[in-house]
Each structure stands twice: as C-alpha cells, then as structure tokens.
Motif scaffolding. Structure first.
Motif, PDB file in Angstrom:
ATOM      1  N   ASP B  43       0.860  -1.177   0.000  1.00  0.00           N
ATOM      2  CA  ASP B  43       0.000   0.000   0.000  1.00  0.00           C
ATOM      3  C   ASP B  43       0.899   1.230   0.000  1.00  0.00           C
ATOM      4  O   ASP B  43       1.159   1.833   1.026  1.00  0.00           O
ATOM      5  CB  ASP B  43      -0.908  -0.038   1.237  1.00  0.00           C
ATOM      6  CG  ASP B  43      -1.976   1.051   1.174  1.00  0.00           C
ATOM      7  OD1 ASP B  43      -1.940   1.857   0.229  1.00  0.00           O
ATOM      8  OD2 ASP B  43      -2.833   1.089   2.075  1.00  0.00           O
ATOM      9  N   ALA B  45       1.578   4.934  -1.842  1.00  0.00           N
ATOM     10  CA  ALA B  45       0.769   5.919  -2.564  1.00  0.00           C
ATOM     11  C   ALA B  45       1.047   5.911  -4.065  1.00  0.00           C
ATOM     12  O   ALA B  45       0.138   5.997  -4.877  1.00  0.00           O
ATOM     13  CB  ALA B  45       1.021   7.311  -1.983  1.00  0.00           C
ATOM     14  N   PHE B  46       2.320   5.756  -4.448  1.00  0.00           N
ATOM     15  CA  PHE B  46       2.661   5.950  -5.853  1.00  0.00           C
ATOM     16  C   PHE B  46       2.773   4.637  -6.638  1.00  0.00           C
ATOM     17  O   PHE B  46       3.248   4.619  -7.763  1.00  0.00           O
ATOM     18  CB  PHE B  46       3.958   6.754  -5.983  1.00  0.00           C
ATOM     19  CG  PHE B  46       5.092   6.220  -5.156  1.00  0.00           C
ATOM     20  CD1 PHE B  46       5.933   5.255  -5.662  1.00  0.00           C
ATOM     21  CD2 PHE B  46       5.307   6.678  -3.861  1.00  0.00           C
ATOM     22  CE1 PHE B  46       6.976   4.763  -4.905  1.00  0.00           C
ATOM     23  CE2 PHE B  46       6.347   6.193  -3.095  1.00  0.00           C
ATOM     24  CZ  PHE B  46       7.186   5.231  -3.622  1.00  0.00           C
ATOM     25  N   LEU B  47       2.332   3.517  -6.032  1.00  0.00           N
ATOM     26  CA  LEU B  47       2.353   2.244  -6.744  1.00  0.00           C
ATOM     27  C   LEU B  47       0.967   1.622  -6.680  1.00  0.00           C
ATOM     28  O   LEU B  47       0.222   1.877  -5.735  1.00  0.00           O
ATOM     29  CB  LEU B  47       3.357   1.281  -6.091  1.00  0.00           C
ATOM     30  CG  LEU B  47       4.836   1.649  -6.167  1.00  0.00           C
ATOM     31  CD1 LEU B  47       5.658   0.685  -5.331  1.00  0.00           C
ATOM     32  CD2 LEU B  47       5.317   1.648  -7.604  1.00  0.00           C
ATOM     33  N   SER B 260       4.754   7.573   2.768  1.00  0.00           N
ATOM     34  CA  SER B 260       3.600   6.994   2.079  1.00  0.00           C
ATOM     35  C   SER B 260       3.696   5.497   1.803  1.00  0.00           C
ATOM     36  O   SER B 260       3.056   4.997   0.902  1.00  0.00           O
ATOM     37  CB  SER B 260       3.314   7.715   0.756  1.00  0.00           C
ATOM     38  OG  SER B 260       2.963   9.034   1.006  1.00  0.00           O
ATOM     39  N   ASP B 261       4.516   4.759   2.573  1.00  0.00           N
ATOM     40  CA  ASP B 261       4.476   3.302   2.474  1.00  0.00           C
ATOM     41  C   ASP B 261       3.642   2.782   3.640  1.00  0.00           C
ATOM     42  O   ASP B 261       4.157   2.422   4.694  1.00  0.00           O
ATOM     43  CB  ASP B 261       5.890   2.714   2.516  1.00  0.00           C
ATOM     44  CG  ASP B 261       5.870   1.219   2.238  1.00  0.00           C
ATOM     45  OD1 ASP B 261       4.772   0.629   2.276  1.00  0.00           O
ATOM     46  OD2 ASP B 261       6.936   0.644   1.972  1.00  0.00           O
TER      47      ASP B 261
END
Lengths: 425, 292
Positions: B43, B45-47, B260-261
C-alpha cells in the motif's frame, strides 16, 4: 442514557453531513507561521473579490511533516477537497508519481501562459515530472554563506572565500586568535543533525565538488569518489580542522546555527535566506556586520546551493480545476509575487521581481540571491525520495559522528538506497 | 441483593456491557485489525495496490534497521522501567512515612508527570545543549569538566540521556501508583510484626513487597507498554541520531508512513504491537491475574 444516544446519533449525522456537504467553493490548503497564514487569508479574499470565484482557506499547522500528512490523507482517499495546496519542493516527485496532481500543460498551451518569468532551472528540476508540468513555484529558497564582514576585515580578507580551502584557512586563523577572547568562538556553523537539512548541506558540498546524488536516469549514485571526498571534508570540518562545533551532528539545525552566528560566536554560517532579516533585526549581536555570498566550491569548481521552497499544485480530484487554475495564475502573478516579498520577505519564484526597484530598496540583499537560485541544485525528484533521504541522513550523520569512515558510510548508503529503489520499483 | 440483576436476566447484564463492548470494538479492535489488514498489502501511494500476504513481514525479518530499532526500544524499555520502578518504590516508601510537609512533597513529586512529554523533551534539550546547556554549565562551573561535553554525540551517550529524561518524567507515575498500594496495606500487620521483633528489612520483604506485588505489576505493565511506544522524546531530542542509533520502533514505523508506504509502516506497527502484547501477557501470567 437516551439523551446520550440521541446526542451521539446527532453528532454522527452532523459529521456525515459535513463530510458529504455539497461542494461549491474552491478550497486551498496552506500552513506556516501565523503571519504567513494570515497573509494567505487576505490573499484569498482579494482573489474572491477580484474574480468572483468563491474560495475557502483550510489552515494547516506550521510543521512541514504535519502539513504533508494533512494533504496525503484527503488525496489518498480521492477527496474533492482541497482543490489547491502548497507543496514542499521535495514532495512533488511523490505527489506526481501518485497521480495526485493535475497537469498544467493544457492551460499553459491554450492561454499562452508565459513560463519565462520563472526560474527555468526550478521549473525543469522540480515542477516537471515525466515531461508534464504539474506545479508552479510560489517561492524559492537556497543555501547561502553568511559571514562577519567586520571580522574578515580585521584579519585582512577583502572578500568572502570562494573555495572551501580558503574558508578553512580563514576560519582557522580567526578562530585561533579570537578563542583567546572568547572560548566559545567557532569558525563555521552548518546543519549536520540527522534530519532533512543535513541532506541539503550534503548535496551542496557534493555538488560543489562535481558530485551528484543520482545518475541522470535517477538511480542512486551516493558513493561516487567526489561524494566521498565531500563527506570526508564535512567530517574534517568537525574533527580535523575543528572549526565546526562537535554538536554539528547532534543539535545543529537551522535555528541552532542561526543562534550561534547571531550571538556573535561564529565567523561563517551556512543557512537559508530567512536568517538575513533576523541577523539584521534589533537586538542581534551581529546587526550591520553581516555579509552574504554564494557558498564556496572545491578547488576551482563553482559552489552550489540546495534548492528549497514551496510550490502550488491542483489536485487531480478537484471538481473545479479551471477555477483552481485561475488561482494558480493569481498567486504566481507579478503583483502577488511582489506582495509576497514585501509582506513576508519570501524569495519570489519569478526572476523579474528581483529587478523591481521598490523590492530592491526594501531588500538590498535580494538581487544577489538571483544568481544563487538560477544555479541551485535540486534534491532527487524521486517518488521514494523520503526514504533515500532517510538513508543519506543516517549514514552521513554516522560519518559526521566519527563512527564510520566517509567511504564506508557512503558504500553502505548506496547499498541501502539501491534496496529502497528495488522495493518501490 | 442479586435479585435485581437476576430479574432483568441475561439481556439486562449484556445490555450494560454493550456500550463497553462497542467502545472496545470501535476504538481498539477495529483499528488494530485494520492496521493488520493494511500490512498484508503493498500500500504505497505511488504504486498500484497489491495483496502481498506476509511478504511485508518477511521483509521486516530481513531488515537490519528494524532489528536495530527493536533492540534499542527493548533496551530502552527495560532500562527505563527498571530504574523507574526502583526509584518509584523508594520514593513511595519515603512519602508513605509521616514526614513533615508530606502533602506538599507528594504534590511536588507529581510535577514532572504533569508536563506533556514533548514539552519536557524540549526542557531536556536545554539541559543537554552543547553550547548553552545547563549540564555543561554546571559541570564547568563546578570544575568537574574542563570543556563542554556533547551529551547526545555517541550512541550510548544519547541512549543514557534519553533514559534519564524518561526516568525523570515518569518515576512520579510509578511513585503514585505504589503509594496507593502502600496505603492499602493495613497498619496492624506492621504493628504485629514489630511486636514479633522483626526489623525494617524483614517487614519490607515479608509484608510490604508481597502485598504490593499486584500494584507493582500493574505499574510495571503500564510503564513497559508506554516505554515500548517511546516516540516524542526521541523525536525531539535526537530524531533517531546520531547515525540512526536511537531510532525507536514507533519512530521507525512513522518514517514509513511519512514516505507513504502504509503497508510496510503497518507491518512495523503490528510488530510493535505484538512485542508489547506478548510482554503484557507474560507479565499478567507472572502476576497470576485472572485466576485466584
């Protein structure tokens, strides 16, 4: 009991109503010091009056990390609000890769919006992601060398040092003599604590030695020989030349460094432009005796300044992007940019303001900054930058603490940064 | 006397428990379950979001930085709890005696506990500061040290500085809990023991300690759980430095949320929770709570 249940139900429904309330206004999220937020509030009112587009300002805290979190939560859950927000330059890579930002190229092409007034290098290195322009700079920041004009004169130097070797020589000479009067005197203060500021300082030393943190393809290149040499020099400033205090790697952040210099206990200081007006304020021990210069370089190489600053972007989930674009144009207009300098002392993102006569009269140091920003270097514009930064902070700080050699630290940092890259491919 | 409860039947009893049950579900179980659920995903944000199963936990087991912060956190928790309970017991025993100004002393002891952690951390920042800190000022004035000491400059220095700040802050908490425990011990027991010709240490070991044990365990339990979550103090004083040597588990997890991970950050949080949870179970077993 019944009353309580009713109360709870009422509160929950109120909460739901507020969350799903029909959206009619632009929302702009911005934080900062109280006077900054106040300034933004006035600005939104002016915008509303001028354009007739209603806009609400959502106040955020001063702390950068908290501001970031306050944006990530609504964006991650694809909320329509906020339509607009300010971003620290290092967030842009991740926000862009998360597809949270609306590309601006369409508007720019359609309206012939001129990009020339902005710092070109800032636009290219920070606001463009995968070829698309996804933000515009609102104000810029960069590392500078502050020096004591009176002391340089006293020790027979006519101009501030252009190379690091010169800076060391000058600082050693001054420190040795002045220590006899003041045992707390130091040659050079900079930011070496384990935090983001250390990465900015590291980037400056590295770039002024021709090194770089990433390759052109965006892969980490932390253990280049130039970088190792630069980190070794940073270690030497503390442990060998002893012109930077031992708490450089534990306590030295911007304010700590500023206080050291401002109390008259330091010859050179690396800091952001904000320190200028504080050094010159009433009650400052160095008032009227401070000079400002670009940071030195290694050998004959030019110095480098790390790029900081805040940028404005439009949320991809905004339900009124066209109106939001009007606000972006407003904030980046000559008039508002000039107000930003005059009101808050911020460094505008437009080059043309630096030649404004009125601005130059109020801030005589500003024209000198133009060149610094034109050549400022960016931290890597990667979606996983925060983690690469964490790796750099940890290993560089460990080297500064004298626990590990510069080469070993950067070899390990490189290995970890590669792992980070692999984890987020 | 039980008639009333019985008359209402099981529904009445459960009805009274329902709000508590809902509260625990809503505010404790759901967030924990949610965090665990998130930890099973990539989870970021950028993946694109992806189910990973336990892959985040495998990454965790292989992550040397995780182990380093787990070691730091456990060491910190055990060190601070041991010192706090030791000092807290001594203070509680003293404050339980009929001292002059006892009421004032009891109130004074509580002062550090009443200060928010972030603020007391800022105060300690001023104590440890290299240039103008109180510690260096005193040492130099007293002639103990010839020059200033960089307290936070080494791994152990930073560790002990954090420990001292935490002990100062939370010993009052232990003191107050133990003081309450001491006051519950009937005075007659001591009088009887004195008649039997026991000395102070015998009375402490045979009466005070056994009767204080349940309270002592509660204090240790609370303090351990709290110390394992150490965040504010580290965040303000060292930010994990120097060179990442004082990164606590919660600070480590926080850094992933910040970048954001959310998946891996959740895995770190779950690991943190499991450590605190298993230690709590262990303590409760040792204290034989629940069974008579």
């Amino acid at each position: 009991m019944k009353k309580r249940v009713l109360f709870t139900i009422a509160m929950v429904s109120l909460l739901l109503v507020t969350c799903t309330r029909r959206k009619s206004k632009l929302t702009f999220m911005v934080g900062g010091a109280p006077n900054e937020v106040e300034f933004w509030e006035k600005l939104t009112e002016t915008f509303e009056k001028k354009t007739g587009i209603p806009i609400t300002l959502i106040r955020q805290p001063t702390d950068t990390d908290q501001r970031r979190q306050g944006l990530v939560i609504p964006l991650k859950s694809k909320q329509k609000d906020p339509d607009l927000f300010l971003m620290d330059v290092v967030w842009i890579g991740q926000f862009a890769a998360s597809k949270w930002l609306q590309p601006l190229d369409g508007y720019i092409r359609r309206e012939g919006f001129p990009l020339e007034p902005f710092f070109g290098r800032v636009l290219e290195s920070a606001d463009r992601y995968n070829g698309e322009l996804i933000a515009l700079p609102v104000y810029v920041d960069g590392g500078l060398l502050y020096y004591r004009r009176d002391l340089l004169q006293r020790f027979g130097y006519r101009s501030p040092p252009q190379s690091w070797a010169e800076l060391v020589r000058c600082a050693v000479k001054a420190q040795t003599t002045l220590r006899r009067e003041n045992p707390n005197f130091w040659g050079f203060g900079w930011q070496g604590a384990q935090y983001e500021g250390l990465v900015c300082n590291f980037l400056e030393f590295v770039s002024s030695n021709g090194g770089r943190l990433t390759t052109k393809e965006g892969k980490p290149s932390l253990n280049l020989p130039e970088n190792i040499e630069a980190l070794g020099f940073m270690v030497d400033l503390i442990h060998r030349y002893k012109i930077s205090p031992p708490n450089t790697y534990t306590e030295m952040k911007e304010e700590e460094v500023r206080n050291l210099f401002q109390s008259g206990n330091c010859l050179f200081e690396r800091n952001w432009p904000y320190a200028w007006s504080l050094h010159q304020a009433k009650g400052s021990a160095v008032r009227g005796r401070v000079g400002i210069a670009p940071l030195p370089g290694f050998g004959g190489k030019p110095g480098a300044s790390a790029l900081g600053g805040w940028h404005i972007g439009i949320s991809r989930y905004s339900d009124a992007p066209a109106q939001a674009w009007e606000f972006v144009k407003f904030v980046t207009s000559y008039k508002v940019q000039k107000e930003l300098v005059m009101g808050l002392g911020w460094n505008p993102a437009r080059v043309d303001i630096y030649d404004d006569r009125e601005v130059g009269e109020k801030f005589p140091h500003l024209p000198a900054l133009k060149g610094v920003f034109q050549t400022a270097v960016s931290r890597p514009n990667l979606p996983y930058y925060p983690q690469v930064s964490e790796v750099i902070q940890r290993w560089a700080n460990r080297a500064l603490a004298g626990k590990i050699g510069a080469k070993e630290a950067l070899d390990k940092a490189q290995k970890e940064a590669e792992e980070v890259m692999r984890a987020y491919k | 006397m039980n008639q009333g409860l019985k008359a209402k039947g099981a529904w009445g009893t459960y009805g009274f428990l329902l709000p508590l049950f809902l509260f625990i579900c809503g505010f404790i179980l759901l967030p924990v379950a949610g965090t665990f659920w998130t930890s099973l995903f990539r989870d970021v944000a950028f993946l694109p979001k992806k189910f990973l199963g336990l892959a985040n936990y495998i990454r965790l087991l292989k992550d040397p930085n995780f182990w380093r912060s787990a070691r730091f956190t456990l060491l910190f928790a055990f060190g601070s709890v041991a010192l706090e309970v030791g000092l807290g017991t001594i203070f509680a025993l003293l404050l339980n005696e009929k001292l002059p100004l006892r009421g004032w002393l009891r109130a004074a002891v509580l002062v550090p506990w009443a200060i928010p952690i972030a603020i007391s951390a800022r105060v300690w920042e001023l104590v440890y500061n290299y240039n103008y800190g109180l510690a260096n000022y005193l040492l130099i004035k007293l002639g103990v040290s010839s020059g200033p000491i960089n307290w936070l400059g080494s791994g152990w220095g930073a560790f002990l500085s954090l420990l001292l700040a935490d002990v100062w802050k939370t010993t009052p908490f232990v003191t107050i809990i133990l003081l309450a425990g001491l006051q519950a011990i009937p005075e007659e027991l001591y009088q009887q023991a004195k008649v039997d010709g026991t000395n102070f240490y015998q009375r402490f070991l045979k009466i005070t300690l056994p009767l204080l044990k349940p309270v002592l365990l509660v204090a240790i339990l609370f303090r351990t759980i709290d110390a394992l979550r150490i965040f504010d103090l580290v965040y303000v004083l060292t930010h994990g430095g120097p060179g990442g040597m004082t990164t606590s588990l919660s600070l480590y997890g926080y850094k992933f949320f910040l970048s954001s991970d959310f998946g891996y950050g959740s895995a770190v949080s779950v690991a943190c929770f499991l450590i605190a949870f298993s230690l709590s179970i262990l303590y409760l077993r040792m204290g034989k709570f629940g069974g008579d």
